[in-house]
Design an enzyme around this catalytic site. Structure first.
Site, short mmCIF file in Angstrom:
data_model
loop_
_atom_site.label_atom_id
_atom_site.label_comp_id
_atom_site.label_asym_id
_atom_site.label_seq_id
_atom_site.Cartn_x
_atom_site.Cartn_y
_atom_site.Cartn_z
N ARG A 97 4.78 0.19 -4.35
CA ARG A 97 4.69 0.42 -2.85
C ARG A 97 5.01 2.27 -3.06
O ARG A 97 5.85 2.46 -3.59
CB ARG A 97 5.61 -0.08 -1.91
N HIS A 106 -5.03 2.66 -4.15
CA HIS A 106 -4.58 1.32 -4.03
C HIS A 106 -5.32 0.03 -4.33
O HIS A 106 -5.76 -0.60 -3.67
CB HIS A 106 -4.16 0.96 -2.42
N GLU A 123 -1.22 5.87 3.65
CA GLU A 123 -2.42 5.72 2.82
C GLU A 123 -3.62 5.69 3.78
O GLU A 123 -3.73 5.00 4.90
CB GLU A 123 -2.56 4.45 2.18
N1 LIG Z 1 -0.76 -2.24 -5.79
C1 LIG Z 1 -1.21 -3.38 -5.45
O1 LIG Z 1 -2.44 -3.72 -5.00
C2 LIG Z 1 -0.27 -4.38 -5.28
C3 LIG Z 1 1.04 -4.34 -5.07
N2 LIG Z 1 2.05 -5.26 -5.19
C4 LIG Z 1 3.40 -4.88 -4.87
O2 LIG Z 1 4.08 -5.32 -6.24
C5 LIG Z 1 5.57 -5.31 -5.72
C6 LIG Z 1 6.09 -6.50 -6.38
O3 LIG Z 1 5.24 -7.72 -6.13
P1 LIG Z 1 5.97 -9.12 -6.58
O4 LIG Z 1 6.02 -8.78 -8.20
O5 LIG Z 1 4.87 -10.10 -6.50
O6 LIG Z 1 7.28 -9.45 -5.74
P2 LIG Z 1 8.34 -10.25 -6.26
O7 LIG Z 1 9.13 -10.61 -4.92
O8 LIG Z 1 8.02 -11.28 -7.02
O9 LIG Z 1 9.30 -9.29 -7.24
C7 LIG Z 1 10.19 -8.30 -6.67
C8 LIG Z 1 11.41 -8.16 -7.65
O10 LIG Z 1 12.09 -6.86 -7.36
C9 LIG Z 1 13.17 -7.33 -7.37
N3 LIG Z 1 14.23 -6.26 -6.49
C10 LIG Z 1 14.40 -6.08 -5.31
N4 LIG Z 1 15.09 -5.31 -4.94
C11 LIG Z 1 15.36 -4.60 -5.94
C12 LIG Z 1 16.31 -3.70 -6.52
N5 LIG Z 1 16.93 -2.75 -5.40
N6 LIG Z 1 16.43 -3.38 -7.81
C13 LIG Z 1 15.89 -3.98 -8.60
N7 LIG Z 1 14.81 -4.86 -8.36
C14 LIG Z 1 14.81 -5.21 -7.12
C15 LIG Z 1 13.47 -8.64 -6.96
O11 LIG Z 1 14.56 -9.41 -7.18
C16 LIG Z 1 12.05 -9.26 -7.32
O12 LIG Z 1 12.59 -9.98 -8.68
C17 LIG Z 1 5.53 -5.68 -4.18
O13 LIG Z 1 5.85 -4.40 -3.63
C18 LIG Z 1 4.06 -5.78 -3.87
O14 LIG Z 1 3.63 -5.29 -2.47
C19 LIG Z 1 1.59 -6.36 -5.40
C20 LIG Z 1 0.19 -6.66 -5.70
C21 LIG Z 1 -0.67 -5.92 -5.57
O1 LIG Z 2 -0.56 -7.46 -2.41
C1 LIG Z 2 -0.31 -6.39 -2.10
O2 LIG Z 2 1.10 -6.26 -1.94
C2 LIG Z 2 -1.08 -5.15 -2.32
O3 LIG Z 2 -0.54 -4.20 -2.24
C3 LIG Z 2 -2.40 -5.41 -2.16
O4 LIG Z 2 -2.86 -4.65 -1.21
P1 LIG Z 2 -4.49 -4.86 -0.74
O5 LIG Z 2 -4.54 -6.22 -0.34
O6 LIG Z 2 -5.28 -4.42 -1.76
O7 LIG Z 2 -4.59 -3.83 0.37
#
Ligand SMILES: NC(=O)C1=CN([C@@H]2O[C@H](COP(=O)(O)OP(=O)(O)OC[C@H]3O[C@@H](n4cnc5c(N)ncnc54)[C@H](O)[C@@H]3O)[C@@H](O)[C@H]2O)C=CC1
Ligand SMILES: O=C(O)C(=O)COP(=O)(O)O
Length: 822
Positions: free
Chosen positions: A238, A289, A267
């Site tokens: 993010r 993104h 964004e």
């Molecule tokens: N760029 C994109 O298109 C995408 C971005 N994302 C983003 O990726 C990120 C991670 O997604 P997931 O792995 O599915 O989430 P998740 O909830 O499975 O993992 C997040 C992890 O961060 C850890 N965490 C929380 N606060 C913390 C801190 N202060 N220090 C260290 N670790 C901490 C949690 O314990 C957890 O293990 C999210 O922000 C999600 O929105 C996810 C999918 C696509």
């Molecule tokens: O799943 C997430 O957290 C993402 O950031 C994916 O974002 P999007 O659905 O591609 O706009």
């Protein structure tokens, strides 16, 4: 369960979602794809929708949620819900669901792709080649094998990235205070305990946390400084976790060899912003993104959230609600009939005990005891929710009462309701029922104490007047009440009920049936509930007679036995009927119980609405009283005017009489002496005699030549005008007096009626008369509105007189009266 509704629920999809999921919705819902809505447009149309499907672009703010009066679910086709005000949604009982794993593979692969691109300078070498150049020495990269990848956030994406990186021969360490060491170990990831430790070791640093308070701005100038010179960073999580300005400085200074960024604080980034300058930096590899943008991931997340939308709109629990507890489907299936039962218990409690001294909510601490098979289900949140809903629905406006699993705890806290759920596995407790639920309201003295350790529902220790206990079970899917207070019952809490507590003696059923029959109330079924024998053993025999007119002749020393009569009736009973029943000998208490859709209604009107109407009625009375006082003031003014008009009228009458006398006198002068004639001639010459009639008469006597014709004509016209004015004045005085009288009478009646209605409204036992009052108020308001419209048209029909003015038309001389009404 089918989606029962006259019109199909509507789903708004303001972002690009894969059609695979949407196809699931189209057969039962109206799906509206409206890409590119502005924030204002969204706000305007959102009240129409039951479900909102989004990705990361649309901002679901508190304002949007508050405007979304029909919204049940916000479905995020992806992971991050930072664009949704989840707290506000929870308050409003709106479920927020996401797709927690549908796109993690895509996000992890994208991270690796960016890392490799950055390491091998793919984007810039590609651009150079397309530009016709062949610059091999310029684009020498680094290998990732043997390098350290440091991960912040070892969740789903982080762990997948770790595994992929391991496959590339990297050393991986991670910082995540909540990560399972076992899981980390299984992926050969070394967990570190501090950020400085992690930063110091990183060749590549990647973040995979949500954007929350602890991660916002987590990597800023100080943290970047702790990285080795030449380190590279990645952000596919993010925007906002990295300080963009600090990152740009670190790139520009050469401290960092590269940055690969997929997500930005805003964004698309605003022109000139740090993010925009970062994007423009030659050593930044950037994508707009795209982490989740693969065909597969989009199919996954779309199907995932669309299925959940269907579940929620059908009344089931979603599998991945962000703001609701997770309940296993098999547990939920078992709970479902009891959800209905517990809601009925709550509603029955509030309605049955509302009439008791202290009112329904005088006890706000409850034990909810599960016995039998039900006791083995651990997650009973749906039952807790159902209880809160049941307790509150009869005393709340349905409009504001969206209580569900998402906000039940919050609502209970706000209303000061405390529920202690107890699971009793003692088989003797629930006797013949496979599962039994008991609701016990604690007496006020114990309200603050914790629940008793054992699930003792015998209540032997609680005096019988204080026993507010209701038990129930399910026969198949059908809820059944098995105990109500001290009475052993067996009735289905369905439809409208009349619960009648009476002395158990002959003839009571006939008396009640008779009164209901006279009112045209049909009895659909009847059940009798005696005092529980088990409880009677604990009871002190009731030998003293009631003093409220419900005396039952009873032999000295005989135990007065009571019973409940439960009648299923086909309509609500007006207050005068319950009052009549309550007056009957031996009837102790009468309590109507309404089903869910009517519990908070008085003839279909919400009770809160009733209270509102009561306030409105009181306000109307006040307004009317003020209007009446004003009107009386106006009336006094008009009366003064009328008096002065009467004075003018009297003066005119005198004047007219004098003129007529003068004429008669002059007419008589025709037969007078010569001297008198000469005197008359002289008067005529001077114009002092008033000789209208005489002139006409005297012309025939050859005296015309001597008379002042102009003066005569003037006098004639004066007399004519005076006569007309007198007639008009008479008419006007009469009309004004009548209008004033009518107006005052009507206003007084209005006020008296409204005051009477208010007295009815203020009497809680006469709630059913509310409807007629509400209707009256509506009529009154309509009358007022119509009156206002009419007054602007000058109609004489409105009786609330404010002022009148009269004038005469210059051409036709007819009189016009202009009247202003209240
Ligand atoms: N760029 C994109 O298109 C995408 C971005 N994302 C983003 O990726 C990120 C991670 O997604 P997931 O792995 O599915 O989430 P998740 O909830 O499975 O993992 C997040 C992890 O961060 C850890 N965490 C929380 N606060 C913390 C801190 N202060 N220090 C260290 N670790 C901490 C949690 O314990 C957890 O293990 C999210 O922000 C999600 O929105 C996810 C999918 C696509
Ligand atoms: O799943 C997430 O957290 C993402 O950031 C994916 O974002 P999007 O659905 O591609 O706009």
């Amino acid at each position: 369960m089918p989606l029962l509704r006259a019109s199909r629920p509507k789903v708004l999809v303001p972002e690009k979602l894969s059609p695979d999921g949407l196809a699931l919705l189209r057969s039962s819902l109206d799906v509206h794809e409206r890409k590119g809505l502005s924030a204002d447009e969204l706000l305007q149309i959102i009240p129409d929708y039951d479900a909102l499907l989004i990705r990361s672009e649309v901002k679901v703010t508190a304002t949007v949620l508050q405007a979304a009066k029909n919204l049940k679910v916000v479905a995020r086709a992806g992971v991050g819900v930072d664009n949704v005000d989840v707290e506000e949604a929870t308050k409003l009982g709106i479920v927020v669901v996401n797709s927690p794993s549908g796109n993690i593979g895509a996000a992890a692969e994208h991270t690796i792709a960016l890392m490799m691109s950055m390491a091998r300078k793919i984007p810039e070498s590609c651009a150079s080649l397309k530009d016709g150049k062949w610059e091999r020495s310029k684009f020498v990269g680094v290998e990732v094998k043997g390098k350290t990848l440091s991960i912040i956030g070892l969740g789903k994406v982080g762990l997948t990235v770790a595994r992929l990186a391991k496959g590339l021969g990297m050393n991986v360490n991670a910082l995540d205070p909540y990560a399972s060491p076992a899981v980390a170990a299984s992926a050969s990831v070394a967990l570190v305990s501090s950020l400085p430790e992690l930063l110091a070791s990183a060749d590549f640093l990647t973040i995979h946390t949500p954007l929350i308070a602890s991660t916002r701005g987590m990597i800023a100038e100080a943290e970047l400084a702790q990285l080795k010179p030449g380190a590279r960073v990645l952000n596919v999580a993010r925007g906002g976790t990295f300080d963009e300005e600090a990152l740009l400085v670190a790139l520009e200074s050469g401290h960092l060899a590269g940055a690969a960024i997929d997500v930005f604080t805003s964004e698309p980034p605003a022109p000139g912003s740090s993010a925009a300058r970062l994007i423009a930096h030659p050593r930044a590899v950037v994508t707009p993104h795209l982490g989740a943008s693969t065909v597969e991931a989009q199919e996954n997340v779309s199907v995932d959230v669309c299925e959940q939308v269907l579940e929620i709109l059908q009344g089931s629990l979603p599998r991945s609600a962000v703001n609701a507890p997770l309940i296993l489907p098999e547990e939920y299936k078992k709970l479902q009939p009891f959800v209905r039962l517990v809601e009925k218990l709550g509603s029955l409690y509030t309605q049955h005990y509302a009439a008791s001294p202290g009112g329904a909510m005088s006890r706000n601490t409850f034990d909810l005891i599960y016995q039998g098979e039900l006791a083995s289900i651990n997650n009973t949140k749906p039952l807790f929710t159902a209880l809160i809903k049941g307790l509150l629905s009869p005393i709340s406006s349905m409009e504001g009462l969206n209580i569900n699993i998402v906000n039940a705890e919050l609502v209970a806290r706000e209303r000061g309701i405390f529920v202690s759920e107890q699971h009793s596995r003692d088989p003797s407790d629930h006797s013949s029922y496979s599962s039994l639920v008991t609701l016990v309201a604690r007496p006020p003295s114990r309200a603050s104490s914790r629940a008793p350790a054992s699930a003792d529902t015998s209540t032997g220790s609680i005096p019988d007047q204080q026993q507010r206990i209701i038990s129930g079970t399910c026969s198949g899917d059908q809820p059944l009440i098995t105990r109500l207070g001290r009475f052993e019952a067996s009735f289905e809490p369905e439809g409208t009920l009349l619960i009648c507590e009476n002395y158990d003696s002959p003839g009571k059923i006939g008396v009640v049936g008779n009164i209901l029959g006279q009112e045209g109330v049909n009895i659909n079924f009847m059940a009798v509930a005696p005092v529980s024998t088990k409880l009677v053993l604990n009871e002190t025999p009731k030998k003293s007679l009631p003093t409220d007119g419900s005396e039952e002749p009873v032999a000295k020393g005989q135990l007065l036995k009571e019973a409940l009569m439960i009648l299923g009736i086909d309509r609500g009973v007006p207050a005068h009927v319950t009052a009549a029943l309550a007056r009957e000998t031996g009837i102790l208490k009468i309590c109507p119980i309404y089903p869910k859709e009517e519990t908070n209604s008085l003839k279909g009107k919400p009770k809160a609405d009733y209270e509102r109407k009561l306030n409105e009625a009181t306000a109307v009375v006040k307004t009317k009283e003020t209007a009446l006082a004003q009107q009386r003031e106006v009336a006094e003014g008009v009366a003064q005017e009328v008096n002065s008009l009467k004075g003018q009228l009297a003066a005119k009458e005198t004047q007219l009489g004098e003129l007529r006398d003068a004429n008669v006198k002059i007419f008589g002068d025709l037969r007078v002496t010569k001297e008198e004639k000469s005197k008359l001639d002289q008067q005529l010459e001077q114009g002092t005699a008033e000789v209208v009639v005489l002139v006409q008469q005297s012309d025939g006597h050859g005296r015309a030549g001597k008379r002042p014709q102009e003066k005569c004509a003037k006098l004639e016209s004066t007399i004519d005008t005076l006569a007309k004015e007198e007639a008009d004045l008479e008419e006007e005085v009469e009309w004004r007096e009548q209008a004033l009288h009518e107006s005052n009478k009507q206003s007084l009646q209005d006020v008296q009626k409204l005051e009477g209605d208010n007295r009815v409204l203020l009497d809680p036992n006469k709630e059913f008369l509310y409807q007629s009052v509400a209707t009256d108020i509506e009529h009154q308001q309509t009358r007022d509105r119509v009156g206002n419209r009419r007054s602007s048209g000058g109609s004489k029909h409105c009786t609330s007189l404010r002022s009148q003015t009269s004038s005469r038309c210059k051409t036709c001389k007819s009189r016009r009266v202009t009247t202003t009404f209240c």
